[in-house]
Write an enzyme that holds these catalytic residues in place. Structure first.
Site, PDB file in Angstrom:
ATOM      1  N   ILE A   1      62.077  30.153 126.725  1.00 44.60           N
ATOM      2  CA  ILE A   1      61.034  30.981 126.127  1.00 44.60           C
ATOM      3  C   ILE A   1      59.700  30.238 126.124  1.00 44.60           C
ATOM      4  CG2 ILE A   1      60.308  32.170 124.009  1.00 44.60           C
ATOM      5  CD1 ILE A   1      63.393  32.064 123.229  1.00 44.60           C
ATOM      6  N   CYS A   2      58.643  30.944 126.508  1.00 46.72           N
ATOM      7  CA  CYS A   2      57.290  30.403 126.405  1.00 46.72           C
ATOM      8  C   CYS A   2      56.606  31.117 125.249  1.00 46.72           C
ATOM      9  CB  CYS A   2      56.522  30.642 127.708  1.00 46.72           C
ATOM     10  SG  CYS A   2      54.852  29.969 127.671  1.00 46.72           S
TER      11      CYS A   2
END
Length: 193
Positions: A88-89
């Site tokens: 996840i960013c």
């Protein structure tokens, strides 16, 4: 409040079924309560609606001064989440974390990310490119992935099927949670296989 006391308090709060927010996290049975399984309901009005997305959550020893480590285990088509690894960013899971934030606020932030992708800061460049260049194709693909990988399961229905095999509700529920509602794996465990 000690860090462990805070974690216990947070787990009690985020572990309750909350139909309003649609986010939840519970400790993995047999773990030290620092390994959690989270779920996020796909936001209404998005291509993720109707999906339930599973997230592995690892709480570092320095929590709440370090963010929890989170990753999607449900495949998802989103610019800020790797379609391959579930990485996840999201800034609050990295350099914008604050000790004032909680596991629940982190899950709510992930849910908000599903509503408002940030294709200019992608985790998955291919998905971001599609999001920018062909929004209809992106939405169709994301909906297909939601339907294929994240459809909500009826937990009570599965528990009742296992109860019909002669097992008590608590044993059925514990085995299902341990195996992320993989019915055959839970039954095999209950049968001692």
């Amino acid at each position: 409040m000690s860090p462990n006391g805070r974690l216990t308090k947070e787990l009690n709060e985020v572990g309750k079924v909350d139909p309003t927010s649609g986010v939840r996290a519970v400790a993995v049975i047999g773990s030290n309560s620092r390994e959690l399984k989270g779920t996020i309901n796909g936001p209404t009005g998005t291509c993720y609606e109707g999906g339930v997305f599973k997230i592995d959550i690892s709480i570092p020893k320095q929590y709440p001064f370090e963010p929890p480590k989170m990753k999607f285990t449900t495949k998802i088509w989103h610019p800020n989440i790797s379609s391959q690894t579930g990485a996840i960013c999201l800034d609050i899971l990295k350099d914008q974390w604050s000790p004032a934030l909680t596991i629940k606020t982190a899950l709510l932030s992930l849910q908000a990310l599903l509503t408002s992708p940030e294709p200019s800061d992608p985790q998955d460049a291919e998905v971001a490119k599609m999001y920018i260049s062909d929004r209809k194709k992106f939405e169709k693909t994301a909906k297909f992935w939601t339907d294929s990988y994240a459809k909500a399961i009826d937990e009570e229905e599965i528990i009742n099927r296992i109860k019909e095999m002669g097992f008590d509700r608590e044993s059925a529920k514990n085995a299902l949670e341990k195996h992320e509602y993989d019915e055959s794996a839970a039954v095999n465990e209950l049968l001692g296989m």
